[in-house]
Design an enzyme around this catalytic site. Structure first.
Site, PDB file in Angstrom:
ATOM      1  N   ARG A   5     -84.778 -17.358   8.225  1.00 54.19           N
ATOM      2  CA  ARG A   5     -85.155 -18.116   7.029  1.00 54.19           C
ATOM      3  C   ARG A   5     -85.268 -17.144   5.857  1.00 54.19           C
ATOM      4  O   ARG A   5     -86.349 -16.854   5.374  1.00 54.19           O
ATOM      5  CB  ARG A   5     -86.467 -18.838   7.298  1.00 54.19           C
TER       6      ARG A   5
ATOM      7  N   ASP B  44     -78.812 -23.296   6.091  1.00 56.50           N
ATOM      8  CA  ASP B  44     -80.006 -23.706   6.829  1.00 56.50           C
ATOM      9  C   ASP B  44     -79.990 -25.195   7.156  1.00 56.50           C
ATOM     10  O   ASP B  44     -80.525 -26.035   6.433  1.00 56.50           O
ATOM     11  CB  ASP B  44     -81.249 -23.334   5.998  1.00 56.50           C
TER      12      ASP B  44
ATOM     13  N   TYR C 143     -93.815 -19.352   9.719  1.00 54.23           N
ATOM     14  CA  TYR C 143     -93.934 -20.495  10.623  1.00 54.23           C
ATOM     15  C   TYR C 143     -95.349 -20.595  11.163  1.00 54.23           C
ATOM     16  O   TYR C 143     -96.080 -19.616  11.198  1.00 54.23           O
ATOM     17  CB  TYR C 143     -93.011 -20.313  11.834  1.00 54.23           C
TER      18      TYR C 143
ATOM     19  N   GLN D  92     -80.060 -19.547   2.968  1.00 51.15           N
ATOM     20  CA  GLN D  92     -80.521 -20.900   2.625  1.00 51.15           C
ATOM     21  C   GLN D  92     -79.390 -21.928   2.624  1.00 51.15           C
ATOM     22  O   GLN D  92     -79.582 -23.063   3.039  1.00 51.15           O
ATOM     23  CB  GLN D  92     -81.209 -20.900   1.259  1.00 51.15           C
TER      24      GLN D  92
ATOM     25  N   SER E 238     -83.351 -27.096   7.663  1.00 50.48           N
ATOM     26  CA  SER E 238     -83.982 -27.571   6.428  1.00 50.48           C
ATOM     27  C   SER E 238     -83.278 -28.798   5.866  1.00 50.48           C
ATOM     28  O   SER E 238     -83.931 -29.754   5.463  1.00 50.48           O
ATOM     29  CB  SER E 238     -83.976 -26.474   5.351  1.00 50.48           C
TER      30      SER E 238
HETATM   31  P1  NAD Z   1     -91.554 -26.839  11.240  1.00 45.07           P
HETATM   32  O1  NAD Z   1     -90.615 -28.005  11.299  1.00 45.07           O
HETATM   33  O2  NAD Z   1     -91.483 -25.776  12.281  1.00 45.07           O
HETATM   34  O3  NAD Z   1     -93.074 -27.405  11.207  1.00 45.07           O
HETATM   35  C1  NAD Z   1     -93.502 -28.365  10.247  1.00 45.07           C
HETATM   36  C2  NAD Z   1     -94.878 -28.015   9.710  1.00 45.07           C
HETATM   37  O4  NAD Z   1     -95.869 -28.313  10.696  1.00 45.07           O
HETATM   38  C3  NAD Z   1     -95.082 -26.550   9.330  1.00 45.07           C
HETATM   39  O5  NAD Z   1     -95.464 -26.480   7.979  1.00 45.07           O
HETATM   40  C4  NAD Z   1     -96.197 -26.106  10.271  1.00 45.07           C
HETATM   41  O6  NAD Z   1     -97.065 -25.148   9.661  1.00 45.07           O
HETATM   42  C5  NAD Z   1     -96.923 -27.394  10.564  1.00 45.07           C
HETATM   43  N1  NAD Z   1     -97.759 -27.361  11.766  1.00 45.07           N
HETATM   44  C6  NAD Z   1     -97.526 -26.774  12.968  1.00 45.07           C
HETATM   45  N2  NAD Z   1     -98.558 -26.976  13.814  1.00 45.07           N
HETATM   46  C7  NAD Z   1     -99.464 -27.740  13.147  1.00 45.07           C
HETATM   47  C8  NAD Z   1    -100.734 -28.284  13.480  1.00 45.07           C
HETATM   48  N3  NAD Z   1    -101.300 -28.099  14.665  1.00 45.07           N
HETATM   49  N4  NAD Z   1    -101.373 -29.016  12.521  1.00 45.07           N
HETATM   50  C9  NAD Z   1    -100.824 -29.220  11.298  1.00 45.07           C
HETATM   51  N5  NAD Z   1     -99.629 -28.717  10.933  1.00 45.07           N
HETATM   52  C10 NAD Z   1     -98.957 -27.982  11.840  1.00 45.07           C
HETATM   53  O7  NAD Z   1     -91.499 -26.106   9.845  1.00 45.07           O
HETATM   54  P2  NAD Z   1     -90.328 -26.010   8.758  1.00 45.07           P
HETATM   55  O8  NAD Z   1     -90.305 -27.256   7.976  1.00 45.07           O
HETATM   56  O9  NAD Z   1     -89.095 -25.578   9.420  1.00 45.07           O
HETATM   57  O10 NAD Z   1     -90.883 -24.847   7.812  1.00 45.07           O
HETATM   58  C11 NAD Z   1     -91.654 -23.772   8.291  1.00 45.07           C
HETATM   59  C12 NAD Z   1     -91.751 -22.651   7.261  1.00 45.07           C
HETATM   60  O11 NAD Z   1     -90.497 -22.068   6.993  1.00 45.07           O
HETATM   61  C13 NAD Z   1     -92.269 -23.115   5.913  1.00 45.07           C
HETATM   62  O12 NAD Z   1     -93.071 -22.075   5.383  1.00 45.07           O
HETATM   63  C14 NAD Z   1     -91.035 -23.229   5.087  1.00 45.07           C
HETATM   64  O13 NAD Z   1     -91.324 -23.136   3.705  1.00 45.07           O
HETATM   65  C15 NAD Z   1     -90.284 -22.028   5.591  1.00 45.07           C
HETATM   66  N6  NAD Z   1     -88.866 -22.130   5.277  1.00 45.07           N
HETATM   67  C16 NAD Z   1     -88.259 -21.085   4.624  1.00 45.07           C
HETATM   68  C17 NAD Z   1     -86.913 -21.156   4.298  1.00 45.07           C
HETATM   69  C18 NAD Z   1     -86.215 -20.034   3.590  1.00 45.07           C
HETATM   70  O14 NAD Z   1     -86.853 -19.139   3.099  1.00 45.07           O
HETATM   71  N7  NAD Z   1     -84.916 -20.049   3.551  1.00 45.07           N
HETATM   72  C19 NAD Z   1     -86.180 -22.275   4.643  1.00 45.07           C
HETATM   73  C20 NAD Z   1     -86.823 -23.314   5.327  1.00 45.07           C
HETATM   74  C21 NAD Z   1     -88.164 -23.219   5.634  1.00 45.07           C
END
Ligand code: NAD
Length: 376
Positions: free
Chosen positions: A122, A130, A227, A127, A133
């Site tokens: 990530r 991805d 994460y 991006q 996302s």
């Molecule tokens: P994900 O689908 O793995 O999880 C969804 C959300 O659920 C996350 O925010 C996680 O913190 C939350 N979660 C997990 N356990 C939980 C609990 N017990 N109670 C409440 N919430 C809980 O996550 P995602 O959507 O793939 O994104 C994860 C991270 O990656 C984020 O910080 C996102 O901004 C980042 N991200 C970065 C990039 C990039 O830089 N290119 C791209 C995509 C996502």
């Protein structure tokens, strides 16, 4: 170099890994493109459109898979597909390598160089590739529409001659990519939205979308790379105790919490559902990975004492045109990252290539996957 996309064979999968626009990009990069007849039909993409974009439309998946130097797919290939692929070919698709040990081992033993979209780092350079996302974002949007369609209320506050209508209260649990899109969509529909995540870092993003961030006073649970990490059972118990009253006050709860490579954490128990008003709706976007809600039944709606729990599987596939367009751009960008002057050129010093590659030269090459498969 030949690139091919067969029709998806997983039941209920309506997406396709190549769309006419991405065919043009691939042809423009000097590649020969084949697609199976009907591959885009479920997404309303006709064979003619592929042909006009420069693809060869073939009637048999077998010959595409056999001849391709690179195969682009949505779902992980089945054994019947892997066995006809040529040794040394590249595969790009979702692979769920943490739980699909047999598929990963088979890809290795057939000499396929497989890239798992779940393992893409990530980082900003990646991006545009991805797919997690792009698909999560569409799922977050659709979750709100599914809730709005099932609840017997309007989302916005309305002042009418017949009186004022109170807005619907939406709680989003997990404010990652899907959760943030759900928040934005629910706000656009006029709901009063609150959100909760174990990572306090998302508080400002939640607030900037016009939602309230719920703080439970539990310490940060952020893991590697932004994460969430897997929580202890004690943490999850405390969390459920504290979040219960917020759930009981909500008309709609959308759960999106995931922990990469693990079963989804249990956020909402049967008792918590009982405390909700009859007519409320829960959409469990984690239904595919075990569910965030105890009573979720993957693939169907459950009526739990008047509360509807929506367990639709593979939500991105319910909007196949948009999600195929986004997915196809993601995988095309990744493939073009692996190609130089019309031929494969794999640089394993590169963070994206190294990070996303699972199998190469007959071996499982990804350390994380090796560890996960040994631990499983
Ligand atoms: P994900 O689908 O793995 O999880 C969804 C959300 O659920 C996350 O925010 C996680 O913190 C939350 N979660 C997990 N356990 C939980 C609990 N017990 N109670 C409440 N919430 C809980 O996550 P995602 O959507 O793939 O994104 C994860 C991270 O990656 C984020 O910080 C996102 O901004 C980042 N991200 C970065 C990039 C990039 O830089 N290119 C791209 C995509 C996502």
């Amino acid at each position: 170099m030949k690139v091919g996309t067969p029709k998806e064979i997983e039941q209920g999968e309506r997406r396709v890994a190549m769309v006419p626009d991405t065919v043009k990009s691939l042809v423009g990069a000097g590649l020969e493109v084949s697609v199976e007849a009907g591959a885009g039909a479920a997404a309303n993409l006709a064979d003619d459109a592929y042909q006009q974009a420069g693809a060869k439309v073939e009637s048999r998946a077998g010959s595409i898979l056999h001849e391709a130097d690179a195969v682009l797919k949505v779902q992980a290939p089945r054994e019947s597909e892997i066995s006809v692929m040529r040794k040394g070919a590249v595969l790009i698709s979702f692979l769920q390598p943490a739980t699909q040990a047999d598929t990963v081992r088979s890809l290795a033993s057939h000499g396929i160089t497989a890239f798992s979209l779940e393992l893409l780092p990530r980082i900003s350079r990646a991006q545009s590739m991805d797919a997690l996302s792009s698909q999560a974002s569409a799922a977050g949007y659709k979750a709100v529409l599914m809730a709005a369609d099932r609840i017997g209320k309007l989302f916005p506050m309305m002042m009418t001659a017949a009186g004022t209508v109170a807005p619907t209260r939406v709680l989003v649990m997990g404010a990652g990519v899907a959760g943030l899109q759900a928040i934005a969509t629910a706000r656009r529909l006029g709901a009063v939205v609150s959100a909760y995540d174990v990572r306090p870092a998302v508080k400002e993003e939640v607030q900037s979308l016009g939602a309230t961030f719920i703080e439970l006073g539990l310490e940060s649970q952020e893991g590697q790379g932004g994460y969430a990490r897997e929580q202890s059972e004690e943490f999850l118990r405390k969390q459920r105790e504290l979040i219960g009253e917020h759930i009981a006050k909500s008309d709609v709860v959308i759960t999106t919490a995931a922990v990469p490579g693990r079963r989804a954490p249990l956020l909402v128990t049967g008792d918590m559902v009982k405390a909700m008003r009859s007519g409320s709706v829960i959409v469990d976007l984690a239904a595919d990975t075990g569910g965030n809600v105890e009573l979720t039944q993957p693939g169907r709606d459950v009526d739990a004492g008047g509360v509807v729990i929506v367990g639709t599987r593979n939500v991105p596939s319910t909007m196949p045109l948009t999600t195929s367009q986004l997915f196809a751009r993601n995988v095309t960008n990744l493939l073009l990252h692996l190609v130089k002057n019309g031929a494969l050129s794999l640089d394993f010093q590169d963070e994206i290539t190294k990070g996303a590659c699972v199998t190469h030269n007959g071996e499982i090459v990804n350390e994380r996957v090796k560890q996960m498969l040994t631990a499983a």
